[in-house]
Design an enzyme around this catalytic site. Structure first.
Site, PDB file in Angstrom:
ATOM      1  CB  CYS A   1      -0.948   0.051   1.168  1.00 52.96           C
ATOM      2  SG  CYS A   1      -1.845  -1.470   1.404  1.00 52.96           S
TER       3      CYS A   1
ATOM      4  N   GLY B   1       0.731  -0.177  -4.983  1.00 57.75           N
ATOM      5  CA  GLY B   1      -0.447  -1.036  -4.901  1.00 57.75           C
ATOM      6  C   GLY B   1      -1.310  -0.843  -6.120  1.00 57.75           C
TER       7      GLY B   1
ATOM      8  CG  ASN C   1       2.277   1.279   3.762  1.00 55.13           C
ATOM      9  OD1 ASN C   1       2.172   0.103   3.417  1.00 55.13           O
ATOM     10  ND2 ASN C   1       3.347   1.989   3.530  1.00 55.13           N
ATOM     11  N   GLY C   2       1.279  -1.046   6.095  1.00 52.05           N
ATOM     12  CA  GLY C   2       2.068  -1.844   7.033  1.00 52.05           C
ATOM     13  C   GLY C   2       1.412  -3.194   7.236  1.00 52.05           C
TER      14      GLY C   2
END
Ligand code: SF4
Length: 474
Positions: free
Chosen positions: A30, A58, A127-128
């Site tokens: 992402c 993404g 994000n992650g």
């Protein structure tokens, strides 16, 4: 990142459509962007441009949410940014917005999994990867929250919501209870909010001009909007913008472990993340690799696209000619794991074509950023040989990948990683190269020049929960 019931079993990398993605193409979970207009202008066109700039992070889905007249309006879809949003979506007006580009990993990409996740005055783009998602889900369900997706942004939204409007209290609990990586942006009851885990695994930059404040995964999102890069969100802190005022709060100690793959592979070379130019780092990687593992050859050829900068530096340092000896078909998207060698070969051939007059009768140095399973590299080496190369020497701008990632990057299981199972000599034999060398870990650290996460190279995971997970899947 998304989750399913078979978390971390051997099918981790199988989507819910039944397809297995080619993990020799590593994928990132992402890109995020958040924006605030100080002058009350609409942020939608800027969000849209930023999503285009973050498309490389993404390509399976994208969405945005804007704050307008004290409510949140969202627009999302599956596919590329250019195909999702209609003209009328881009005419929506709001002075705060967040956006997201997404790759599905575990669980695939269902409509309900497209971010931002919107819930009662809150919209989160994440994000992650949250390693203890199942525990958090159970806890929140116990508090009465109903889950509608399998994505990490949903427990984030509920944590932010559960503490009513005690933002500091909610972020303190997120920092304490969420195991893994998060570089998130959110609309939070009429404010722009962003926060980053203390290890700073995934990038999160911010910038400002006279009209706007923007937070994004990479500076390219700022660049396309004419917004000046001001710095990076500090790990363990959050940052809000409300009524034009920027407020930064440090919650826990900053312990930077930047994902080395952001520099080696994922981020765009025209981005600056964590204060370091991605282009400069890639150049240093190539230079260092040439110093560590020189080779006598006629031409240096990059595996496009991410290895180009490093290959140019390798060529310069080695005083060997640099040529674009492999041409990538840009109109082919993600490839899936092929069950037979013949199918794999055809898939690689469709994507990459050697330029015969560059490689014929030459000793070629082929530069790539990494080898995951080795099956794609084997096909590329063969392609170059078939085009008439005399010798093929492979040089890799990162050390061997020996362990999976639990911090937000799709790196397969221990069993599937070629460097976990074979020596460098055996890998050389498997891919059919005349020689093979990887960059050393010290060389990588020196080139990146800031503290890095190297868990997938060393198996030294730096968080307790993930150490246990890794043991469990071994
Ligand atoms: Fe990046 Fe590897 Fe660390 Fe994962 S384990 S965050 S891929 S450096």
């Amino acid at each position: 990142m998304s989750h399913d019931a078979s978390e971390y079993d051997k099918n981790d990398f199988k989507s819910n459509t039944g397809k297995r993605y080619n993990m020799d193409e590593k994928r990132e979970e992402c890109g995020v962007v958040g924006i605030y207009s100080k002058l009350g202008q609409s942020v939608t066109p800027l969000l849209h441009r930023a999503l285009y700039a973050l498309q490389h992070r993404g390509q399976d889905a994208a969405g945005f949410a804007i704050y307008s007249d004290k409510r949140i309006i969202e627009r999302k879809g599956i596919g590329l940014v250019e195909s999702i949003f209609k003209k009328e979506d881009l005419e929506l007006e709001g002075s705060i917005g967040v956006g997201h580009t997404r790759y599905p990993t575990i669980g695939g990409c269902a409509e309900g999994d497209v971010q931002p996740t919107v819930y009662d005055g809150i919209a989160v783009a994440h994000n992650g990867h949250i390693a203890n998602y199942p525990d958090l889900k159970k806890e929140l369900e116990g508090d009465g929250y109903k889950f509608h997706s399998t994505v990490d942004s949903e427990p984030m939204a509920y944590y932010l919501h559960r503490d009513k409007e005690d933002l500091k209290g909610a972020i303190e609990k997120i920092m304490k209870n969420f195991e893994g990586s998060f570089s998130d942006v959110a609309i939070y009851h009429g404010k722009l909010l962003c926060y980053r885990d203390q290890r700073e695994l995934r990038p999160l930059v911010w910038g400002e001009n006279k009209d706007f404040i923007m937070v994004a995964s990479e500076t390219v999102a700022l660049d396309v909007n004419g917004i000046e890069y001001k710095g990076d969100i500090r790990g363990g802190s959050y940052f809000t913008v409300e009524e034009g005022n920027l407020n930064k709060v440090q919650i826990v100690e900053r312990l930077p472990h930047h994902c080395m793959f952001e520099y080696v592979y994922f981020s765009r070379p025209d981005s600056v993340i964590n204060g370091r130019s991605v282009r400069l780092v890639r150049s240093l990687l190539g230079e260092q690799l040439a110093k560590e593992s020189p080779v006598k050859a006629d031409v240096v050829v990059p595996v496009p696209d991410t290895s180009r900068t490093a290959a140019m530096a390798f060529a310069k340092e080695s005083s060997i000619e640099y040529e674009e000896g492999l041409i990538k078909n840009r109109y082919i998207g993600r490839t899936f794991i092929m069950p037979t060698q013949e199918k794999r070969r055809n898939a690689v051939k469709l994507k990459l074509n050697p330029v015969k007059d560059i490689v014929v009768d030459k000793s070629v140095v082929l530069i790539d950023d990494s080898i995951v399973r080795g099956t794609t590299m084997k096909e590329i080496v063969q392609l170059i040989r078939d085009a008439g190369a005399k010798e093929v020497h492979v040089r890799i701008t990162s050390p061997p990948i020996k362990a999976p990632c639990f911090y937000g990057v799709d790196i397969p299981t221990f069993k599937e990683l070629i460097a976990n199972n074979k020596s460098i000599e055996q890998i050389k034999e498997f891919i059919g190269a005349d020689s093979l060398a990887y960059l050393s870990l010290d060389g990588l650290k020196t080139a990146i020049g800031i503290p890095i996460c190297d868990a997938c190279l060393t198996g030294n995971y730096h968080t307790e929960y993930v150490k246990k997970l890794a043991e469990a899947v071994k």
